[in-house]
Design an enzyme around this catalytic site. Structure first.
Site, PDB file in Angstrom:
ATOM      1  N   ASN A 240     -11.011  -2.621  -5.133  1.00  0.00           N
ATOM      2  CA  ASN A 240     -10.318  -1.490  -5.977  1.00  0.00           C
ATOM      3  C   ASN A 240     -10.840  -1.228  -7.173  1.00  0.00           C
ATOM      4  OD1 ASN A 240      -7.031  -2.756  -4.776  1.00  0.00           O
ATOM      5  ND2 ASN A 240      -8.236  -0.979  -4.137  1.00  0.00           N
TER       6      ASN A 240
ATOM      7  N   ASP B 120       0.730  -1.272   0.095  1.00  0.00           N
ATOM      8  CA  ASP B 120      -0.008  -0.038  -0.073  1.00  0.00           C
ATOM      9  C   ASP B 120       0.862   1.141   0.035  1.00  0.00           C
ATOM     10  OD1 ASP B 120      -2.393   1.310  -0.115  1.00  0.00           O
ATOM     11  OD2 ASP B 120      -2.663   1.373   2.069  1.00  0.00           O
TER      12      ASP B 120
ATOM     13  N   ARG C 133      -0.120   7.659  -2.648  1.00  0.00           N
ATOM     14  CA  ARG C 133       0.442   8.723  -1.786  1.00  0.00           C
ATOM     15  C   ARG C 133       2.135   9.165  -2.034  1.00  0.00           C
ATOM     16  NH1 ARG C 133      -1.102   6.003   3.364  1.00  0.00           N
ATOM     17  NH2 ARG C 133      -1.418   4.555   1.954  1.00  0.00           N
TER      18      ARG C 133
HETATM   19  C1  IPE Z   1      -5.479  -2.724  -0.233  1.00  0.00           C
HETATM   20  O1  IPE Z   1      -4.993  -1.322  -0.369  1.00  0.00           O
HETATM   21  C2  IPE Z   1      -5.521  -3.602  -1.631  1.00  0.00           C
HETATM   22  C3  IPE Z   1      -4.055  -3.430  -2.316  1.00  0.00           C
HETATM   23  C4  IPE Z   1      -2.886  -3.335  -1.840  1.00  0.00           C
HETATM   24  C5  IPE Z   1      -4.251  -4.320  -3.581  1.00  0.00           C
HETATM   25  P1  IPE Z   1      -6.135  -0.166  -0.366  1.00  0.00           P
HETATM   26  O2  IPE Z   1      -5.366   0.768  -0.727  1.00  0.00           O
HETATM   27  O3  IPE Z   1      -7.051  -0.617  -1.689  1.00  0.00           O
HETATM   28  O4  IPE Z   1      -6.740  -0.382   0.962  1.00  0.00           O
HETATM   29  P2  IPE Z   1      -7.936   0.532   1.721  1.00  0.00           P
HETATM   30  O5  IPE Z   1      -9.247   0.436   0.961  1.00  0.00           O
HETATM   31  O6  IPE Z   1      -7.222   1.786   1.656  1.00  0.00           O
HETATM   32  O7  IPE Z   1      -8.018  -0.289   3.191  1.00  0.00           O
HETATM   33  C1  IPE Z   2      -1.764   0.363  -3.476  1.00  0.00           C
HETATM   34  O1  IPE Z   2      -1.479   1.558  -3.459  1.00  0.00           O
HETATM   35  C2  IPE Z   2      -1.814  -0.269  -4.879  1.00  0.00           C
HETATM   36  C3  IPE Z   2      -3.239  -0.622  -4.972  1.00  0.00           C
HETATM   37  C4  IPE Z   2      -4.078  -0.518  -4.242  1.00  0.00           C
HETATM   38  C5  IPE Z   2      -3.803  -1.198  -6.478  1.00  0.00           C
HETATM   39  P1  IPE Z   2      -2.575   2.672  -3.515  1.00  0.00           P
HETATM   40  O2  IPE Z   2      -2.750   2.927  -4.915  1.00  0.00           O
HETATM   41  O3  IPE Z   2      -3.605   2.254  -2.725  1.00  0.00           O
HETATM   42  O4  IPE Z   2      -1.850   3.788  -2.780  1.00  0.00           O
HETATM   43  P2  IPE Z   2      -2.584   4.922  -1.673  1.00  0.00           P
HETATM   44  O5  IPE Z   2      -2.831   4.190  -0.585  1.00  0.00           O
HETATM   45  O6  IPE Z   2      -3.598   5.586  -2.317  1.00  0.00           O
HETATM   46  O7  IPE Z   2      -1.369   5.667  -1.537  1.00  0.00           O
HETATM   47 MG    MG Z   3      -4.045   2.332  -0.370  1.00  0.00          MG
END
Ligand code: IPE
Ligand code: IPE
Ligand code: MG
Length: 246
Positions: free
Chosen positions: A67, A19, A23
């Protein structure tokens, strides 16, 4: 910084919630996609490091059921990166077996085709198994599994008393691997986001603030070093565990 690792206590299964890509990009004034691009590079590096350390299963949460609610353009970019990021030669060179868990039928055909090719090509590899969770969520997996078991029961192939914990585990998509020993979540959130809920009953959790695109080999070693200092008690007392009582 170098972390002392006990080679006899490498976790067999490391699960990672990768994750913080968005950001990371935002902090640099870049589009979110740039974070995903960098994230793919880290996934490759971390897989290679896991291979070197002797981790048998690495389960990477790549795209959750939830997602699908992201903007179409971001979803498309993630899937394109997945298709282009899978490199058979790298898997073959490192003896890595590639597997996918999740709602395969919901994936774009290009992703289905490319991941199927990779799974077939690497099926005989005996090193680390890299499992990519795409269009995966634990509640989805459990719901599918319950429906499957209900069908088995209706067809007279399953009695209620045959539904044991082991039987349930054997019917999940993750049946081919042990439960995770260590779950790492990058990006500073303290939540599980619908990942491997059944399988993480006794998993050790490790959270760090580092955004995934900044998570390097030494960060994986640090997480494993931390894991090696934990005492896994499984409900027993610390004294029982020290005396190695069963
Ligand atoms: C969790 O990340 C899913 C993956 C890393 C693929 P998200 O960024 O989607 O999680 P939430 O929704 O903020 O908890
Ligand atoms: C994790 O990074 C990757 C996926 C969920 C596909 P994010 O895309 O959730 O990144 P943040 O949490 O918005 O920073
Ligand atoms: Mg995320």
């Amino acid at each position: 910084m170098e972390y002392e690792l006990n080679r006899d206590q490498i976790p067999a299964h490391v699960a990672i919630i990768m994750d913080g890509n968005g950001r990371w990009a935002k902090a640099k004034g870049l589009p979110r996609t740039a974070g995903h691009v960098e994230g793919v590079e880290r996934a490759k590096q971390i897989t290679e490091e896991a291979t070197r350390l002797g981790v048998k299963f690495l389960t990477l949460y790549t795209f959750s059921t939830e997602n699908w609610n992201r903007p179409d353009a971001e979803i498309e970019a993630i899937f394109n990166l997945l298709v282009t990021g899978l490199e058979d030669e790298v898997f073959m060179k490192n003896n890595v077996r590639f597997r996918v868990i999740g709602d395969f039928d919901r994936l774009p055909l290009s992703v289905q085709k490319r991941t199927r090719e990779c799974m077939d090509k690497t099926a005989g590899n005996t090193g680390t198994t890299m499992v990519v969770a795409i269009s995966y969520s634990s509640r989805w997996e459990l719901t599918q599994t319950m429906q499957k078991m209900a069908r088995q029961a209706t067809e007279g192939k399953l009695k209620p008393e045959e539904i044991t914990e082991d039987y349930i585990s054997s019917q999940l998509q993750t049946a081919f691997m042990p439960d995770p020993d260590l779950l790492i979540r990058t990006g500073g959130e303290y939540r599980i986001s619908n990942y491997l809920l059944w399988q993480c009953a006794y998993t050790e959790f490790y959270y760090c603030d580092t955004y995934w695109p900044d998570f390097h080999e030494e960060d994986l070693r640090k997480a494993i070093a931390d894991f090696q200092h934990r005492q896994r008690r499984y409900g027993k007392t610390g004294e029982q565990v020290e005396k190695n009582e069963n």
